[in-house]
Design an enzyme around this catalytic site. Sequence first.
Site, PDB file in Angstrom:
ATOM      1  N   HIS A 225      -8.859  13.463   1.189  1.00 13.02           N
ATOM      2  CA  HIS A 225      -8.768  12.310   0.285  1.00 13.02           C
ATOM      3  C   HIS A 225      -8.233  11.087   1.004  1.00 13.02           C
ATOM      4  O   HIS A 225      -7.382  11.191   1.880  1.00 13.02           O
ATOM      5  CB  HIS A 225      -7.930  12.636  -0.956  1.00 13.02           C
TER       6      HIS A 225
ATOM      7  N   ASP B 286      -7.156   8.414  -0.867  1.00  9.10           N
ATOM      8  CA  ASP B 286      -6.184   7.722  -1.726  1.00  9.10           C
ATOM      9  C   ASP B 286      -4.773   8.182  -1.385  1.00  9.10           C
ATOM     10  O   ASP B 286      -4.582   9.245  -0.780  1.00  9.10           O
ATOM     11  CB  ASP B 286      -6.473   7.957  -3.220  1.00  9.10           C
TER      12      ASP B 286
ATOM     13  N   ASP C 277      -0.741  12.496   4.456  1.00 11.13           N
ATOM     14  CA  ASP C 277      -1.286  12.874   3.138  1.00 11.13           C
ATOM     15  C   ASP C 277      -2.160  11.750   2.618  1.00 11.13           C
ATOM     16  O   ASP C 277      -1.739  10.962   1.808  1.00 11.13           O
ATOM     17  CB  ASP C 277      -0.114  13.161   2.187  1.00 11.13           C
TER      18      ASP C 277
ATOM     19  N   GLU D 278      -7.548  12.257  -5.425  1.00 17.18           N
ATOM     20  CA  GLU D 278      -6.802  13.515  -5.348  1.00 17.18           C
ATOM     21  C   GLU D 278      -5.401  13.352  -5.901  1.00 17.18           C
ATOM     22  O   GLU D 278      -4.887  14.211  -6.608  1.00 17.18           O
ATOM     23  CB  GLU D 278      -6.750  14.007  -3.887  1.00 17.18           C
TER      24      GLU D 278
ATOM     25  N   ASP E 249      -4.950  19.284   4.350  1.00 21.76           N
ATOM     26  CA  ASP E 249      -4.126  18.470   3.441  1.00 21.76           C
ATOM     27  C   ASP E 249      -2.855  19.253   3.120  1.00 21.76           C
ATOM     28  O   ASP E 249      -2.312  19.162   2.027  1.00 21.76           O
ATOM     29  CB  ASP E 249      -4.930  18.146   2.170  1.00 21.76           C
TER      30      ASP E 249
ATOM     31  N   THR F 107      26.298   0.065 -26.369  1.00 23.43           N
ATOM     32  CA  THR F 107      26.378   1.105 -27.406  1.00 23.43           C
ATOM     33  C   THR F 107      25.129   1.052 -28.273  1.00 23.43           C
ATOM     34  O   THR F 107      24.995   0.222 -29.153  1.00 23.43           O
ATOM     35  CB  THR F 107      27.645   0.909 -28.270  1.00 23.43           C
TER      36      THR F 107
END
Length: 452
Positions: free
Chosen positions: A85, A87, A118, A152, A179, A314
């Site tokens: 991949h 991406d 990666d 991916e 990968d 609060t």
Amino acid sequence: MSVNDYLQQNREQSVAELNELLRIPSISAKSEHRADTAAAAEWLAGRMRAIGLTTVEVVPTAGHPVVLGEWRGAPGAPTLLIYGHYDVQPPEPLDEWLSPPFEPTVRDGKLFARGSVDDKGQVYLHMKAVEAHLAANGSLPVNVVFCVEGEEEIGSPNLAEFLSANAGRLRCDAVMISDTTMFAPGLPSITIGLRGLAYMEVRVQGPSVDLHSGAYGGAVVNPANALAKIIAQLHDEQGRVTIPGFYDRVMEIEDAERRMIAGLPFKEEGLREEVGAPKLGGEAGYGPLERIWVRPTLDVNGLLSGYTGEGAKTVLPCRAMAKISMRLVPDQDHQEVERMFTDHVKSLAPEGVTVEVEALHGGQPWYAAPSGPVFEAARRALAKAYGREPVTIREGGSIPIVKAFEDTLHAPVVLIGFGLPGENAHAPNEWMSVDNFHRGAEAIAALYDELR
Ligand code: BES
Ligand code: ZN
């Protein structure tokens, strides 16, 4: 010139080319990077044409395109489909990067950039192996088809359909994927199992607006408290997931694999140091590698509710949200687990709030017996390139499409990872070992010869 000489002589040039790809911020999750993602696809296609692949095409999908490139000039020889991949994950938090994520920088033999390991570096080393054969010999000992996708990291939502629609064009004898990671530096590894994934979002709504926590607190069910309680009930004291039926299909680890895992060079303290936590933890009765490789998990990935800025405010928040992932192991089915999770979480909702559950994406777990000609060829090629017999491992991460490759193309999948422990994938300062990039290309080039 031999294939290996070509690779040696082109080392610097190869890294320079990879850097061009790493400079493109192809972040699939973010719509503002749509054009960048397309540019990364075009860059790959351009390189595929340049190295001599014959049928190169950037094929549009409902999401980001798939890049296909073929060389089928070895009739009778086996055909490898190479999947990867282009991406990448979003780079945030940016201020934790020592050099900017899209300005690749080598320090200490590590190439730092988002997507370096990666998966851009691991895809590109396969292209280098092909280039070296075509440049040195004018041909390849095997046929190859590249199939590089751009989705991916968001769960490959369009690829399964793409595979079915293009099964003829993608016909092959084996699918090769880089990968994943090597078990240790210098120790080549073949991955024979990946976990699946069921990624859920839980939204809890209480009152219609945020309330003064003094003026109303005590009389209104607080959605943040409710969500915390729901999450707390999802594990028991043994660290097991409490969703009814969750373990029904889980394959118990066999003694042989337990021994195999025990034989790997692994130190619990080393993992503890790598992650920097005070102590490791998990399901009772299993060691750390077993917990990551062969056991399913449930983890909060994100939590959001109420005031999280400076100082105290609060307020009783009107809503709370959690992103929860479950990593799955064979033979769990992600869709079944998604249904079980949804039913169980809804059953835990206290009165006074509404709970919505949505499955964001999923993928099936995968395990393959380590055998077959491509697996054996991979063993020999890795042993040659690294001077050491490879180990077979499983890994805890997911590549959602792997199971679909097997089922749609009826071909075995072989995972050879060139990442390393501590590579910071998905985190700031992701890197790929420059040596592994080169050695990986050599190993893959040798693998083609082994299959001749
Ligand atoms: N390269 C990883 C898969 C991986 C990670 C394999 C760690 C082995 C060890 C891949 O790019 C990835 O990150 N996959 C995602 C899939 C998800 C987005 C559907 C994952 O595992 O989170
Ligand atoms: Zn990833």
